[in-house]
Design a protein around this motif. Structure first.
Motif, PDB file in Angstrom:
ATOM      1  N   ASP A  65       0.827  -1.199   0.000  1.00 47.90           N
ATOM      2  CA  ASP A  65       0.000   0.000   0.000  1.00 47.90           C
ATOM      3  C   ASP A  65       0.869   1.260   0.000  1.00 47.90           C
ATOM      4  N   ASN A  66       1.956   1.246   0.764  1.00 48.38           N
ATOM      5  CA  ASN A  66       2.836   2.418   0.830  1.00 48.38           C
ATOM      6  C   ASN A  66       3.551   2.669  -0.496  1.00 48.38           C
ATOM      7  N   VAL A  67       3.918   1.580  -1.180  1.00 48.80           N
ATOM      8  CA  VAL A  67       4.685   1.722  -2.417  1.00 48.80           C
ATOM      9  C   VAL A  67       3.786   1.988  -3.618  1.00 48.80           C
ATOM     10  N   LEU A  68       2.696   1.224  -3.721  1.00 52.26           N
ATOM     11  CA  LEU A  68       1.852   1.285  -4.921  1.00 52.26           C
ATOM     12  C   LEU A  68       0.522   1.990  -4.690  1.00 52.26           C
ATOM     13  N   GLY A  69       0.133   2.151  -3.421  1.00 52.94           N
ATOM     14  CA  GLY A  69      -1.151   2.787  -3.131  1.00 52.94           C
ATOM     15  C   GLY A  69      -2.341   1.933  -3.488  1.00 52.94           C
ATOM     16  N   ILE A  70      -2.203   0.604  -3.404  1.00 51.31           N
ATOM     17  CA  ILE A  70      -3.298  -0.308  -3.725  1.00 51.31           C
ATOM     18  C   ILE A  70      -3.495  -1.287  -2.573  1.00 51.31           C
ATOM     19  N   ASP A  71      -4.709  -1.828  -2.478  1.00 53.88           N
ATOM     20  CA  ASP A  71      -5.018  -2.851  -1.479  1.00 53.88           C
ATOM     21  C   ASP A  71      -4.976  -4.206  -2.178  1.00 53.88           C
ATOM     22  N   ALA A  72      -3.802  -4.836  -2.159  1.00 58.04           N
ATOM     23  CA  ALA A  72      -3.615  -6.089  -2.896  1.00 58.04           C
ATOM     24  C   ALA A  72      -4.328  -7.241  -2.216  1.00 58.04           C
ATOM     25  N   THR A  94      -1.934  -8.365  -7.689  1.00 56.29           N
ATOM     26  CA  THR A  94      -1.951  -6.914  -7.884  1.00 56.29           C
ATOM     27  C   THR A  94      -2.409  -6.610  -9.312  1.00 56.29           C
ATOM     28  N   PRO A  95      -2.797  -5.360  -9.576  1.00 59.67           N
ATOM     29  CA  PRO A  95      -3.031  -4.980 -10.980  1.00 59.67           C
ATOM     30  C   PRO A  95      -1.727  -5.088 -11.767  1.00 59.67           C
ATOM     31  N   GLU A  96      -1.820  -4.937 -13.075  1.00 56.99           N
ATOM     32  CA  GLU A  96      -0.618  -4.989 -13.904  1.00 56.99           C
ATOM     33  C   GLU A  96       0.356  -3.897 -13.484  1.00 56.99           C
ATOM     34  N   LEU A  97       1.638  -4.273 -13.325  1.00 59.87           N
ATOM     35  CA  LEU A  97       2.665  -3.340 -12.871  1.00 59.87           C
ATOM     36  C   LEU A  97       3.722  -3.135 -13.948  1.00 59.87           C
ATOM     37  N   SER A  98       4.232  -1.909 -14.006  1.00 60.93           N
ATOM     38  CA  SER A  98       5.348  -1.639 -14.900  1.00 60.93           C
ATOM     39  C   SER A  98       6.624  -2.215 -14.298  1.00 60.93           C
ATOM     40  N   ALA A  99       7.668  -2.321 -15.103  1.00 59.49           N
ATOM     41  CA  ALA A  99       8.948  -2.847 -14.610  1.00 59.49           C
ATOM     42  C   ALA A  99       9.474  -1.978 -13.475  1.00 59.49           C
ATOM     43  N   GLU A 100       9.269  -0.669 -13.581  1.00 60.43           N
ATOM     44  CA  GLU A 100       9.739   0.251 -12.536  1.00 60.43           C
ATOM     45  C   GLU A 100       8.996   0.015 -11.227  1.00 60.43           C
ATOM     46  N   ASP A 101       7.672  -0.151 -11.305  1.00 62.02           N
ATOM     47  CA  ASP A 101       6.868  -0.391 -10.097  1.00 62.02           C
ATOM     48  C   ASP A 101       7.236  -1.725  -9.452  1.00 62.02           C
ATOM     49  N   LYS A 102       7.477  -2.738 -10.269  1.00 63.44           N
ATOM     50  CA  LYS A 102       7.872  -4.031  -9.707  1.00 63.44           C
ATOM     51  C   LYS A 102       9.211  -3.928  -8.985  1.00 63.44           C
ATOM     52  N   LYS A 104      10.482  -1.269  -7.543  1.00 59.76           N
ATOM     53  CA  LYS A 104      10.264  -0.536  -6.297  1.00 59.76           C
ATOM     54  C   LYS A 104       9.605  -1.428  -5.250  1.00 59.76           C
ATOM     55  N   LEU A 105       8.667  -2.270  -5.696  1.00 63.49           N
ATOM     56  CA  LEU A 105       7.999  -3.168  -4.763  1.00 63.49           C
ATOM     57  C   LEU A 105       8.982  -4.192  -4.197  1.00 63.49           C
ATOM     58  N   TYR A 106       9.781  -4.785  -5.068  1.00 64.72           N
ATOM     59  CA  TYR A 106      10.733  -5.805  -4.610  1.00 64.72           C
ATOM     60  C   TYR A 106      11.746  -5.200  -3.626  1.00 64.72           C
ATOM     61  N   GLN A 107      12.194  -3.985  -3.891  1.00 62.33           N
ATOM     62  CA  GLN A 107      13.146  -3.331  -3.000  1.00 62.33           C
ATOM     63  C   GLN A 107      12.503  -3.031  -1.642  1.00 62.33           C
ATOM     64  N   SER A 108      11.270  -2.595  -1.654  1.00 60.04           N
ATOM     65  CA  SER A 108      10.584  -2.258  -0.403  1.00 60.04           C
ATOM     66  C   SER A 108      10.293  -3.492   0.441  1.00 60.04           C
ATOM     67  N   LEU A 109      10.012  -4.622  -0.206  1.00 57.45           N
ATOM     68  CA  LEU A 109       9.722  -5.846   0.538  1.00 57.45           C
ATOM     69  C   LEU A 109      10.941  -6.355   1.299  1.00 57.45           C
ATOM     70  N   LEU A 110      12.145  -5.912   0.889  1.00 54.54           N
ATOM     71  CA  LEU A 110      13.363  -6.322   1.589  1.00 54.54           C
ATOM     72  C   LEU A 110      13.401  -5.796   3.027  1.00 54.54           C
ATOM     73  N   HIS A 111      12.617  -4.757   3.311  1.00 52.96           N
ATOM     74  CA  HIS A 111      12.543  -4.242   4.676  1.00 52.96           C
ATOM     75  C   HIS A 111      11.911  -5.252   5.630  1.00 52.96           C
ATOM     76  N   LEU A 112      11.173  -6.203   5.079  1.00 57.87           N
ATOM     77  CA  LEU A 112      10.559  -7.245   5.911  1.00 57.87           C
ATOM     78  C   LEU A 112      11.497  -8.438   6.105  1.00 57.87           C
ATOM     79  N   GLY A 113      12.610  -8.442   5.406  1.00 53.39           N
ATOM     80  CA  GLY A 113      13.560  -9.541   5.502  1.00 53.39           C
ATOM     81  C   GLY A 113      13.844 -10.141   4.135  1.00 53.39           C
ATOM     82  N   ALA A 114      14.806 -11.048   4.119  1.00 57.69           N
ATOM     83  CA  ALA A 114      15.158 -11.705   2.858  1.00 57.69           C
ATOM     84  C   ALA A 114      14.003 -12.569   2.365  1.00 57.69           C
ATOM     85  N   TYR A 115      13.834 -12.606   1.050  1.00 54.28           N
ATOM     86  CA  TYR A 115      12.749 -13.412   0.476  1.00 54.28           C
ATOM     87  C   TYR A 115      13.142 -13.872  -0.918  1.00 54.28           C
TER      88      TYR A 115
END
Length: 308
Positions: A65-72, A94-102, A104-115
């Motif tokens: 939600d913080n990165v994309l502003g959507i309720d996945a 999620t809705p269709e994402l651009s390469a840039e949005d993906k 940003k999402l992958y980088q932000s998810l790293l705050h939760l730990g390695a995945y």
């Protein structure tokens, strides 16, 4: 005033007019506001993510939600081949994402730990559309079969009244969902079919009592009196059953989280409409139809009108 003194069918035509107005309003909402279709119907991206440590659905939802502003839509599943017992795996839609949005999402998810990204697939709305069309076809066939069955078991008029009540429930439910823009996922089809089953069951109970009392009509009893007596015999049962189910659904709505919100909301509105329509649509429509067939008069004292 006790329940036995309520003349339920005195305002049968008013019930039908009110129900017609609500259905027209629901159709207007569907036409001008539309349903809030989820990615199951519009297409999007399905991500299979496995975290190396324990992570909650709400943590993942907050990041997205913080990165994309959507309720996945997020579903937790059993980790496949996880090295650690603390590993948690999620399916994220999620809705269709651009390469840039993906990225940003992958980088932000790293705050939760390695995945690890186990899978990344495009979701086509075409498949869901085909399934929905088949479900609508199944509902249509079921409605025709119900008319045939109830016509044989009860009366043709009762069969038509029951199916009209079902259509009322479906349209009213969809109208309310459109009004509040509840997201529609694949759970919606299952919820609507459940509502149809519940509504038909409740309607058949009411119609069965009408049929029984119609064939054992008391001497000098008018059609309205007979219908009122029939409804009196089943209305408490219908109310208690409906309230019991609604209490459970309210708990699901407020405590179940967003994953099942669309399912619980659809069931709540549909079952409320089904409980209401069993008497104010199905029974009222049958009563008005039967009354017009009898000429609208109870007949002389002791007389019992001929029945088809």
């Amino acid at each position: 005033m006790g329940l036995t003194r309520i003349r339920y069918m005195r305002y049968a035509r008013h019930y039908l007019i009110f129900s017609l107005v609500t259905v027209l309003l629901a159709l207007a909402l569907l036409l001008f506001r539309g349903l809030n279709l989820g990615i199951d119907f519009t297409g999007g991206l399905l991500l299979d993510l496995q975290f190396e440590r324990t992570v909650t659905i709400e943590q993942v939802r907050t990041v997205i939600d913080n990165v994309l502003g959507i309720d996945a839509q997020i579903q937790q599943v059993e980790p496949k081949g996880a090295q650690s017992p603390e590993a948690t795996e999620f399916l994220v839609r999620t809705p269709e994402l651009s390469a840039e949005d993906k990225d940003k999402l992958y980088q932000s998810l790293l705050h939760l730990g390695a995945y690890t990204v186990i899978g990344e697939d495009a979701v086509s709305g075409t498949v869901s559309s085909e399934l929905t069309n088949k479900a609508l076809l199944a509902v249509g066939i079921a409605a025709v079969l119900q008319v045939i069955y109830i016509s044989i078991r009860f009366q043709f008029r009762m069969g038509v009244a029951a199916v009209v009540a079902l259509l009322h429930d479906v349209l009213l439910t969809m109208g309310v969902l459109a009004l509040f823009q509840v997201e529609i996922s694949s759970n919606f089809v299952a919820a609507i079919l459940t509502v149809l089953g519940y509504s038909m069951n409740d309607t058949v109970v009411v119609l069965d009592r009408l049929r029984e009392n119609l064939h054992s009509r008391q001497k000098g009893e008018s059609l309205e009196e007979m219908a009122t007596r029939s409804i009196q015999e089943v209305i408490i049962r219908s109310i208690y059953t409906g309230v019991s189910v609604q209490l459970m659904l309210l708990a699901m709505i407020f405590l179940g989280g967003s994953t099942i919100l669309d399912l619980a909301s659809t069931l709540f509105v549909g079952i409320l409409a089904g409980t209401y329509s069993s008497i104010t649509v199905a029974a009222a429509l049958w009563f008005v139809w039967e009354q017009s067939r009898e000429g609208g008069h109870p007949g002389p004292a002791g007389a019992r009108p001929a029945r088809a």
